[in-house]
Write a protein that holds these residues in place. Sequence first.
Motif, short mmCIF file in Angstrom:
data_model
loop_
_atom_site.label_atom_id
_atom_site.label_comp_id
_atom_site.label_asym_id
_atom_site.label_seq_id
_atom_site.Cartn_x
_atom_site.Cartn_y
_atom_site.Cartn_z
N SER A 223 45.31 71.10 21.34
CA SER A 223 45.70 71.42 22.72
C SER A 223 47.00 70.71 23.14
O SER A 223 47.62 71.08 24.13
CB SER A 223 44.57 71.03 23.68
OG SER A 223 44.33 69.64 23.61
N SER A 224 47.41 69.71 22.38
CA SER A 224 48.64 68.98 22.74
C SER A 224 49.87 69.52 22.00
O SER A 224 50.93 68.91 22.05
CB SER A 224 48.47 67.49 22.48
OG SER A 224 48.20 67.23 21.12
N GLN A 225 49.71 70.69 21.34
CA GLN A 225 50.83 71.28 20.60
C GLN A 225 52.02 71.58 21.50
O GLN A 225 53.16 71.32 21.12
CB GLN A 225 50.37 72.57 19.88
CG GLN A 225 51.44 73.22 19.02
CD GLN A 225 51.81 72.37 17.82
OE1 GLN A 225 50.93 71.89 17.11
NE2 GLN A 225 53.10 72.16 17.60
N ALA A 226 51.77 72.09 22.70
CA ALA A 226 52.89 72.42 23.61
C ALA A 226 53.65 71.15 24.00
O ALA A 226 54.89 71.15 24.03
CB ALA A 226 52.36 73.12 24.86
N GLY A 227 52.94 70.08 24.29
CA GLY A 227 53.59 68.81 24.62
C GLY A 227 54.38 68.25 23.44
O GLY A 227 55.47 67.71 23.62
N VAL B 5 51.53 62.18 18.59
CA VAL B 5 51.21 62.42 17.18
C VAL B 5 50.04 61.55 16.72
O VAL B 5 49.19 62.01 15.95
CB VAL B 5 52.46 62.17 16.30
CG1 VAL B 5 52.10 62.14 14.83
CG2 VAL B 5 53.52 63.23 16.57
N SER B 6 49.96 60.30 17.22
CA SER B 6 48.90 59.41 16.75
C SER B 6 47.52 59.88 17.20
O SER B 6 46.52 59.55 16.57
CB SER B 6 49.15 57.99 17.25
OG SER B 6 49.00 57.93 18.66
#
Length: 174
Positions: free
Chosen positions: A71-75, A65-66
């Motif tokens: 592109s990191s939505q799936a993670g 989140v920080s």
Amino acid sequence: GAPPVSRPPLRWGGSAADGGLSAGFAAAAAAAARSGGGAMAEKFDSLEEHLEKFIENIRQLGIIVSDFQPSSQAGLNQKLNSMITGLQDVDKCRQQLHDINVPLEVFEYIDQGRNPQLYTKECLERALAKNEQVKGKIDTLKKFKGLLIHELSKVFPEEMSKYRAIRCEDHLPT
């Protein structure tokens, strides 16, 4: 994009190295339960393990989140699902430990960022100090009783011999 937002670190005991989160309470509870042994210790071990996994997921979620990128939505979604599963696991453990009472002072230690195991240590130290005080009072009273019986035996020999016979004390205390 938007400039990165500065967020204060998460705090609940622990240190900055572990993301500010700590399983200290679970560890303290597990250590206390281990001294009792048996099935209760296993339940605490399970709770401790689930809390440590949950805390690690929260730490990783904070990292994602920080520095969030689309592109990191799936993670992020995967970590959120892991967090939900972790809360469900902790809740299952909680149901097995419903009869455990934790002194409020332990929570105060945690709120102050102190190790909850210090609570146990300090309680033991206070109990030992109080035990020494009481032992001293008992020793003093025993000495006083001995002196009182000795002096009363000088003044009231017949009555004190009856007293000793009733109390099954044939000898004169010194």
